[in-house]
Design a protein around this motif. Structure first.
Motif, mmCIF file in Angstrom:
data_model
loop_
_atom_site.group_PDB
_atom_site.id
_atom_site.type_symbol
_atom_site.label_atom_id
_atom_site.label_comp_id
_atom_site.label_asym_id
_atom_site.label_seq_id
_atom_site.Cartn_x
_atom_site.Cartn_y
_atom_site.Cartn_z
ATOM 1 N N ARG A 1 2.025 8.415 -8.387
ATOM 2 C CA ARG A 1 1.579 7.015 -8.293
ATOM 3 C C ARG A 1 2.346 6.307 -7.173
ATOM 4 O O ARG A 1 3.566 6.383 -7.111
ATOM 5 C CB ARG A 1 1.857 6.323 -9.629
ATOM 6 C CG ARG A 1 1.580 4.828 -9.619
ATOM 7 C CD ARG A 1 1.772 4.267 -11.014
ATOM 8 N NE ARG A 1 1.581 2.834 -11.055
ATOM 9 C CZ ARG A 1 1.604 2.120 -12.165
ATOM 10 N NH1 ARG A 1 1.803 2.722 -13.330
ATOM 11 N NH2 ARG A 1 1.424 0.834 -12.149
ATOM 12 N N PRO A 2 1.650 5.634 -6.264
ATOM 13 C CA PRO A 2 2.352 4.987 -5.151
ATOM 14 C C PRO A 2 3.117 3.766 -5.615
ATOM 15 O O PRO A 2 2.714 3.086 -6.556
ATOM 16 C CB PRO A 2 1.217 4.598 -4.208
ATOM 17 C CG PRO A 2 0.038 4.430 -5.089
ATOM 18 C CD PRO A 2 0.200 5.410 -6.212
ATOM 19 N N ARG A 3 4.227 3.517 -4.947
ATOM 20 C CA ARG A 3 5.043 2.348 -5.306
ATOM 21 C C ARG A 3 4.305 1.073 -4.911
ATOM 22 O O ARG A 3 3.629 1.023 -3.877
ATOM 23 C CB ARG A 3 6.403 2.487 -4.654
ATOM 24 C CG ARG A 3 6.814 1.417 -3.747
ATOM 25 C CD ARG A 3 8.225 1.578 -3.210
ATOM 26 N NE ARG A 3 9.111 2.446 -3.943
ATOM 27 C CZ ARG A 3 9.939 3.316 -3.343
ATOM 28 N NH1 ARG A 3 9.931 3.442 -2.047
ATOM 29 N NH2 ARG A 3 10.751 4.042 -4.058
ATOM 30 N N GLN A 4 4.425 0.069 -5.762
ATOM 31 C CA GLN A 4 3.608 -1.139 -5.585
ATOM 32 C C GLN A 4 4.364 -2.279 -4.919
ATOM 33 O O GLN A 4 3.926 -3.427 -4.969
ATOM 34 C CB GLN A 4 3.063 -1.602 -6.944
ATOM 35 C CG GLN A 4 2.067 -0.615 -7.546
ATOM 36 C CD GLN A 4 1.542 -1.077 -8.884
ATOM 37 O OE1 GLN A 4 2.232 -1.762 -9.624
ATOM 38 N NE2 GLN A 4 0.307 -0.707 -9.193
ATOM 39 N N PHE A 5 5.495 -1.957 -4.300
ATOM 40 C CA PHE A 5 6.218 -3.027 -3.590
ATOM 41 C C PHE A 5 6.751 -2.483 -2.269
ATOM 42 O O PHE A 5 6.846 -1.263 -2.079
ATOM 43 C CB PHE A 5 7.371 -3.563 -4.447
ATOM 44 C CG PHE A 5 8.437 -2.538 -4.741
ATOM 45 C CD1 PHE A 5 9.558 -2.433 -3.924
ATOM 46 C CD2 PHE A 5 8.324 -1.684 -5.835
ATOM 47 C CE1 PHE A 5 10.546 -1.484 -4.202
ATOM 48 C CE2 PHE A 5 9.312 -0.743 -6.104
ATOM 49 C CZ PHE A 5 10.420 -0.644 -5.294
ATOM 50 N N ASP A 6 7.076 -3.386 -1.379
ATOM 51 C CA ASP A 6 7.614 -3.021 -0.060
ATOM 52 C C ASP A 6 9.125 -2.852 -0.186
ATOM 53 O O ASP A 6 9.841 -3.820 -0.433
ATOM 54 C CB ASP A 6 7.259 -4.116 0.953
ATOM 55 C CG ASP A 6 7.678 -3.728 2.375
ATOM 56 O OD1 ASP A 6 8.801 -3.226 2.541
ATOM 57 O OD2 ASP A 6 6.873 -3.924 3.290
ATOM 58 N N ARG A 7 9.603 -1.631 0.010
ATOM 59 C CA ARG A 7 11.024 -1.361 -0.198
ATOM 60 C C ARG A 7 11.897 -2.191 0.749
ATOM 61 O O ARG A 7 12.932 -2.729 0.351
ATOM 62 C CB ARG A 7 11.295 0.134 0.019
ATOM 63 C CG ARG A 7 12.682 0.568 -0.461
ATOM 64 C CD ARG A 7 12.889 2.036 -0.187
ATOM 65 N NE ARG A 7 14.136 2.524 -0.773
ATOM 66 C CZ ARG A 7 15.322 2.357 -0.215
ATOM 67 N NH1 ARG A 7 15.431 1.695 0.913
ATOM 68 N NH2 ARG A 7 16.413 2.836 -0.809
ATOM 69 N N SER B 1 12.177 0.526 -11.864
ATOM 70 C CA SER B 1 11.705 0.610 -10.482
ATOM 71 C C SER B 1 12.855 0.385 -9.503
ATOM 72 O O SER B 1 12.980 1.080 -8.488
ATOM 73 C CB SER B 1 10.608 -0.430 -10.240
ATOM 74 O OG SER B 1 9.466 -0.144 -11.009
ATOM 75 N N LEU C 1 10.674 -6.763 -9.602
ATOM 76 C CA LEU C 1 10.639 -5.368 -10.051
ATOM 77 C C LEU C 1 11.141 -5.262 -11.483
ATOM 78 O O LEU C 1 11.861 -6.118 -11.971
ATOM 79 C CB LEU C 1 11.544 -4.500 -9.166
ATOM 80 C CG LEU C 1 11.326 -4.566 -7.670
ATOM 81 C CD1 LEU C 1 12.328 -3.675 -6.967
ATOM 82 C CD2 LEU C 1 9.913 -4.165 -7.328
#
Lengths: 199, 199
Positions: free
Chosen positions: B6-12, B46, B42
DNA sequence: CATTATTTATAGCAGTCGATATATAAATTC
DNA sequence: GAATTTATATATCGACTGCTATAAATAATG
């Protein structure tokens, strides 16, 4: 007429001094009640009965610092014969005090609570007020020097006071980071080169 | 080839920048995981999956600071034509940066963790090392100036570097306490009076 | 489709924080 | 002696700390 109930079994002033040492070395937040009860040899109820709370104990410790170690630095503003000599002695006393392990390097008022959001607002405000009070003392001594002709009327008194305060406060960081007494004394001497110059 | 799960849903990177802002304003200890998860949007798992731990996140935030806001101050040591001009620009850039609300006044490396016993030893050591690294950079630039004849060989390079570092670090305290940009720029100019003098 | 991999949200871990309720000990007052 | 007052020690309190186990959600892979 002696006190009515069971007498306290510890010396309040000695306990306060030990608390000051702890706060000075570890800061307000990093000093826990457990640290204090261990070092002071008290149980928590005794500590709270004698000092009220951690914050009140810190305030008393801060007063003690200002009257002892802190005083030995800032009293030169009132005792030196000239303003230039006063500032020079202030900075050299800072260099010497901050590099004596007594019990910690640097200034309790500058280092013991980071001036941050999120911490104890009242404590941070108290420390900030004390720092600003020192800047104002500096400023007033410089203004007096202008009135007496020791400094030219064109002097930007506020900026010059902020400059010497910057050096004085910066020495706390340098001292904590390990700067030697000789180095900080040289810093104090270098700082005086600004005297009589216009920026 | 895209990532497997599942792709991460925030900009690191954006999250890292927000964390830097928080640490800069509130310091390491006063910034809680709850603060971070709230501000970054987050959940704790996460955050830990992306950054490892609070300490590792702080270290990354510190690197980001050094590469962005911090760099804009110390790069003058390498870009200015003379050592005197380099130090002057360094101090004036300090005055300007520390009084811009970006997002906090003063230096993250000086203010974000009090150099105290009892705190996070590794973090304090890391910050201390970075401060000392800056002093060494100053020292090397001054030594180069001696070799090139810009400063007399009698110059106490270590003490002079400590002096300018004291002013530079002291400005963090002054900035946090509310000193204006004009005042700190004047402080930077006053500080340069020590150039070429012997203490 | 089923399988695998990664991120997500919920809930809660053990530990520490500042501060206290309770009961006992030690003194003066009557 | 009895009553009163204060200090002490023990054992917590609820709130918060950094952190994580568990399981549901969302993607690529076969």
């Amino acid at each position: 007429m002696a006190a009515r109930g069971r007498p306290r079994q510890f010396d309040r002033q000695e306990a306060l001094r030990k608390a000051m040492d702890l706060f000075w070395r570890k800061g307000f937040d990093n000093t826990s009640i457990a640290d204090l009860t261990d070092r002071l040899g008290l149980s928590p109820p005794s500590l709270y009965a004698a000092f009220g709370s951690k914050e009140q104990l810190f305030r008393e410790a801060l007063d003690l610092y200002a009257q002892t170690d802190g005083s030995g630095i800032w009293n030169h503003l009132e005792t030196a014969p000239t303003a230039k000599e006063a500032v020079h002695r202030l900075l050299r006393a800072t260099a010497e005090r901050y590099t004596a392990s007594n019990p910690a390097r640097g200034c309790m008022i500058v280092l013991s609570a980071p001036q941050m959001e999120g911490g104890n607002t009242a404590i941070c405000g108290e420390l900030k007020a004390r720092r600003q009070e020192n800047v104002i003392q500096l400023e007033e001594r410089l203004r007096q020097a202008v009135e007496e002709g020791e400094l030219t009327p064109a002097t930007d008194v506020a900026a010059l006071a902020s400059y010497f305060a910057t050096v004085q406060q910066g020495m706390s960081i340098q001292a904590r980071d390990g700067a030697s007494r000789e180095t900080l004394l040289a810093v104090a001497d270098y700082a005086m080169a600004a005297w009589g110059t216009a920026p």
